[in-house]
Design a protein around this motif. Structure first.
Motif, mmCIF file in Angstrom:
data_model
loop_
_atom_site.group_PDB
_atom_site.id
_atom_site.type_symbol
_atom_site.label_atom_id
_atom_site.label_comp_id
_atom_site.label_asym_id
_atom_site.label_seq_id
_atom_site.Cartn_x
_atom_site.Cartn_y
_atom_site.Cartn_z
ATOM 1 N N GLN A 113 -1.658 -3.925 2.846
ATOM 2 C CA GLN A 113 -1.877 -2.641 2.178
ATOM 3 C C GLN A 113 -0.678 -2.173 1.369
ATOM 4 N N ILE A 114 0.489 -2.796 1.550
ATOM 5 C CA ILE A 114 1.674 -2.357 0.797
ATOM 6 C C ILE A 114 1.446 -2.448 -0.711
ATOM 7 N N PRO A 115 0.942 -3.582 -1.242
ATOM 8 C CA PRO A 115 0.687 -3.616 -2.692
ATOM 9 C C PRO A 115 -0.368 -2.598 -3.126
ATOM 10 N N HIS A 116 -1.423 -2.410 -2.317
ATOM 11 C CA HIS A 116 -2.439 -1.398 -2.655
ATOM 12 C C HIS A 116 -1.829 -0.006 -2.707
ATOM 13 N N PHE A 117 -0.888 0.250 -1.781
ATOM 14 C CA PHE A 117 -0.255 1.568 -1.687
ATOM 15 C C PHE A 117 0.412 1.942 -3.015
ATOM 16 N N PHE A 118 0.968 0.947 -3.692
ATOM 17 C CA PHE A 118 1.661 1.199 -4.962
ATOM 18 C C PHE A 118 0.787 0.910 -6.176
ATOM 19 N N MET B 205 -0.806 -1.873 -7.317
ATOM 20 C CA MET B 205 -0.443 -3.001 -8.169
ATOM 21 C C MET B 205 -1.104 -4.310 -7.739
ATOM 22 N N ASP B 206 -2.014 -4.292 -6.756
ATOM 23 C CA ASP B 206 -2.660 -5.515 -6.304
ATOM 24 C C ASP B 206 -4.169 -5.375 -6.437
ATOM 25 N N GLU B 207 -4.795 -6.306 -7.142
ATOM 26 C CA GLU B 207 -6.230 -6.243 -7.341
ATOM 27 C C GLU B 207 -6.987 -7.135 -6.365
ATOM 28 N N ASP B 208 -6.291 -7.799 -5.444
ATOM 29 C CA ASP B 208 -6.975 -8.649 -4.479
ATOM 30 C C ASP B 208 -7.819 -7.809 -3.533
ATOM 31 N N PRO B 209 -8.860 -8.408 -2.956
ATOM 32 C CA PRO B 209 -9.749 -7.625 -2.092
ATOM 33 C C PRO B 209 -9.066 -7.190 -0.806
ATOM 34 N N GLN B 210 -9.399 -6.007 -0.346
ATOM 35 C CA GLN B 210 -8.944 -5.578 0.961
ATOM 36 C C GLN B 210 -9.738 -6.340 2.013
ATOM 37 N N GLY B 211 -9.159 -6.448 3.196
ATOM 38 C CA GLY B 211 -9.866 -7.086 4.284
ATOM 39 C C GLY B 211 -9.661 -8.576 4.353
ATOM 40 N N ASP B 212 -8.862 -9.150 3.443
ATOM 41 C CA ASP B 212 -8.604 -10.581 3.467
ATOM 42 C C ASP B 212 -7.459 -10.831 4.444
ATOM 43 N N PHE B 213 -7.799 -11.297 5.669
ATOM 44 C CA PHE B 213 -6.789 -11.432 6.706
ATOM 45 C C PHE B 213 -6.180 -12.824 6.763
ATOM 46 N N ALA B 214 -6.569 -13.713 5.860
ATOM 47 C CA ALA B 214 -5.916 -15.015 5.788
ATOM 48 C C ALA B 214 -4.592 -14.865 5.059
ATOM 49 N N PHE B 215 -3.619 -15.683 5.446
ATOM 50 C CA PHE B 215 -2.312 -15.632 4.787
ATOM 51 C C PHE B 215 -2.462 -15.984 3.307
ATOM 52 N N HIS C 75 -8.135 0.004 -9.464
ATOM 53 C CA HIS C 75 -7.495 0.475 -8.243
ATOM 54 C C HIS C 75 -8.322 1.556 -7.568
ATOM 55 N N LEU C 76 -9.632 1.508 -7.815
ATOM 56 C CA LEU C 76 -10.579 2.422 -7.182
ATOM 57 C C LEU C 76 -11.598 1.620 -6.389
ATOM 58 N N VAL C 77 -12.251 2.295 -5.439
ATOM 59 C CA VAL C 77 -13.374 1.673 -4.728
ATOM 60 C C VAL C 77 -14.430 1.262 -5.750
ATOM 61 N N SER C 78 -15.079 0.125 -5.516
ATOM 62 C CA SER C 78 -16.061 -0.385 -6.480
ATOM 63 C C SER C 78 -17.386 -0.678 -5.775
ATOM 64 N N ASN D 159 -16.926 5.692 -6.039
ATOM 65 C CA ASN D 159 -16.108 4.914 -6.961
ATOM 66 C C ASN D 159 -14.961 5.710 -7.566
ATOM 67 N N MET D 160 -14.801 6.951 -7.128
ATOM 68 C CA MET D 160 -13.649 7.756 -7.542
ATOM 69 C C MET D 160 -12.541 7.771 -6.488
ATOM 70 N N ILE D 161 -12.762 7.064 -5.357
ATOM 71 C CA ILE D 161 -11.761 7.070 -4.285
ATOM 72 C C ILE D 161 -10.667 6.056 -4.606
ATOM 73 N N PRO D 162 -9.409 6.484 -4.708
ATOM 74 C CA PRO D 162 -8.312 5.525 -4.962
ATOM 75 C C PRO D 162 -8.091 4.609 -3.764
ATOM 76 N N LEU D 163 -7.896 3.332 -4.028
ATOM 77 C CA LEU D 163 -7.619 2.383 -2.947
ATOM 78 C C LEU D 163 -6.295 2.701 -2.252
ATOM 79 N N SER D 164 -5.377 3.321 -2.963
ATOM 80 C CA SER D 164 -4.085 3.644 -2.354
ATOM 81 C C SER D 164 -4.240 4.685 -1.248
#
Length: 530
Positions: free
Chosen positions: A128-133, A135-145, A229-232, A355-360
């Motif tokens: 979540q650190i990149p999402h917090f700022f 700057m990361d478009e990868d999906p949340q919930g991806d728990f693989a390294f 960087h918003l919910v989709s 879709n207006m909720i910020p991922l951060s």
């Protein structure tokens, strides 16, 4: 079920906001339609939540299955063929439930379960650190390294650090994330004790509302948050397009062996993840409810059959949503069920608002969840318990963080088994010299209560080290189970003892036998029963 609705309703809102991006992110990571993740979340909440015996567990699409799903969709020739495997997997889970296979979850050491919780907490924070700022478009919930773009957790963090240093971050996303974090901390540490209104209206809901207001008021400005960087959530144009988002299995593929193999794989992995999550959530539960594991397999199997029939991803009980439920005060299964209805209603009525909720903002919510799972005090406690608890605990964490969930659990379990073997080796017997004069050759060996083939090495080592012209008293009065492998070792030692002039006295519940000529015949008569 409605006795604790004042606790369950606020908790269900928190779980809803945690589950929404996870459902979408896992679907994206799985290479499946986004709507399939929402279907799995809805079925996991309403159907599995209703049938489950867990008071605080929450089910939905699982990140641990994302790699399997991604591979299977391509290998089976399309998503509709894959859905047949999901239905088969659910049917196999039903069979496992009827066969009472749920007991498997109880054979995982507590240190591994605690390591799993801590490792997932660390992963949540790191991801979540990149999402917090922003700057990361990868999906949340991806728990693989490793992530789907070839990056990994550390490279994404390095990118985030470089972006911070260079000032190349989304200032709007960062500002609202900091505001959301302040709201969450203020709510949980101060306001929640000031009145019932602050207990009914949860901090995450306030943080999300503030996030939406921030997005609307700053849109188009220098602090505006971009759409990526918003919910989709998929937005249907009409009811027909909404129905068009559902997929249905191609049952003409049911005769294919690869479809059945995928179904078995889904059933085994999903059942294992569920049973481990059940064990973990029961440990987290402040009210110490015990979940009936066989019933849980039946509930998960039913959920997977229904999810597969209407186009959803495979379902398991999931620790992130379950821990969020516990931390938010959920008391009964109503919180899981209500969160499922919230998902259903929101994707039908208010997808544009979602879709207006910020991922951060959601990253801030998950930061709190992750920290509570990976508290520094947990590391201190496990270290104080000694190496037998610390080593499997830390190996599980490292495996989860640097490989993935199942690898981490498997490595932790393997280390736990090695620890058991070492302690079994050490505890198979007690050996000491009789009397003060060690030169008189009187040696006594007392076998433990249960002696198995694990103890062969230790006993062989001690017997072979006995000096010539000595006297051995072998005491088996405390022994309740003696493996045949050990009896054979004693039988072989009888011959060696004659050659080395070692006298043996066997002390058992039947009495004392001097230099028994056959241990096999003796233990046939007097073999202690388990």
């Amino acid at each position: 079920m409605f006795k604790y609705i004042k606790n369950d309703l606020p908790a269900s809102i928190v779980v809803f906001f945690v589950a929404l991006p996870l459902c979408l992110g896992i679907a994206l990571a799985s290479g499946a339609p986004l709507f399939s993740g929402l279907i799995a979340g809805i079925i996991g909440g309403i159907v599995v939540g209703s049938l489950s015996g867990s008071n605080i567990g929450v089910s939905g699409p699982a990140a641990g299955l994302a790699a399997i799903v991604l591979t299977a969709i391509g290998a089976l020739g399309g998503y509709q063929n894959f859905l047949v495997a999901v239905v088969i997997g659910g049917a196999i889970q039903l069979l496992l439930g009827f066969l009472r296979a749920g007991i498997i979850g109880y054979y995982f050491p507590s240190s591994v379960i605690k390591g799993m919780l801590t490792g997932i907490g660390i992963i949540i924070i790191l991801k979540q650190i990149p999402h917090f700022f922003g700057m990361d478009e990868d999906p949340q919930g991806d728990f693989a390294f490793l992530q789907i773009d070839g990056e990994n957790t550390l490279t994404e963090l390095l990118k985030a650090i470089n972006a911070l240093i260079s000032g190349n971050v989304s200032m709007g996303a960062t500002i609202i994330a900091i505001i959301a974090m302040a709201i969450l901390l203020l709510w949980s540490n101060v306001l929640s004790n000031k009145g019932k209104i602050f207990q009914l209206v949860q901090g995450p809901l306030v943080a999300v509302v503030v996030g939406i207001i921030f997005y609307v008021t700053t849109k188009g400005g220098s602090l505006g948050i971009t759409d990526n960087h918003l919910v989709s959530v998929p937005v249907p144009e009409d009811f027909d397009s909404f129905l068009g988002q559902f997929s249905f299995p191609n049952f003409s593929a049911i005769t294919r062996m690869d479809v059945w193999i995928t179904g078995f794989t889904i059933a085994i992995v999903a059942s294992l993840e569920t049973l481990l999550c059940v064990e973990a959530t029961d440990k987290l539960d402040p009210h110490k409810n015990v979940t009936p594991t066989n019933r849980e397999l039946l509930a998960q199997g039913t959920g997977n059959i229904i999810s597969g029939f209407i186009g959803g991803l495979p379902i398991t009980q999931v620790i992130v949503r379950s821990s969020a439920n516990i931390q938010s005060g959920g008391r009964t299964k109503m919180s899981a069920i209500i969160h499922g209805f919230f998902l259903l209603i929101s994707v039908i009525l208010i997808p544009k608002l979602l879709n207006m909720i910020p991922l951060s903002v959601l990253a801030a919510v998950l930061f709190i969840v992750g920290f509570k799972l990976a508290k520094p005090s947990t590391f201190k406690t496990m270290f104080s318990l000694g190496w037998k608890q610390w080593v499997p605990f830390i190996v599980t964490i490292l495996g989860i963080v640097f490989i993935d969930l199942l690898w981490g659990i498997g490595l932790g379990l393997a280390v736990g088994i090695v620890v058991i073997l070492i302690k079994s080796f050490q505890n198979s017997h007690f050996l000491h010299i009789e009397g003060e004069d060690v030169d008189d050759g009187k040696i006594k060996m007392t076998l433990a209560e249960e002696v198995t083939f694990f103890n062969k090495g230790a006993i062989l080592k001690e017997l072979d080290s006995l000096p010539h012209d000595s006297f051995l008293e072998l005491d088996v009065r405390k022994t309740r189970y003696l493996d045949n492998d050990i009896i054979e070792i004693l039988e072989d030692f009888a011959f060696k003892a004659k050659e080395r002039n070692i006298d043996i006295r066997l002390v058992s519940e039947r009495g004392i036998v001097e230099n028994p000529h056959s241990y096999i015949e003796f233990f046939k008569l007097d073999k202690p029963k388990k």
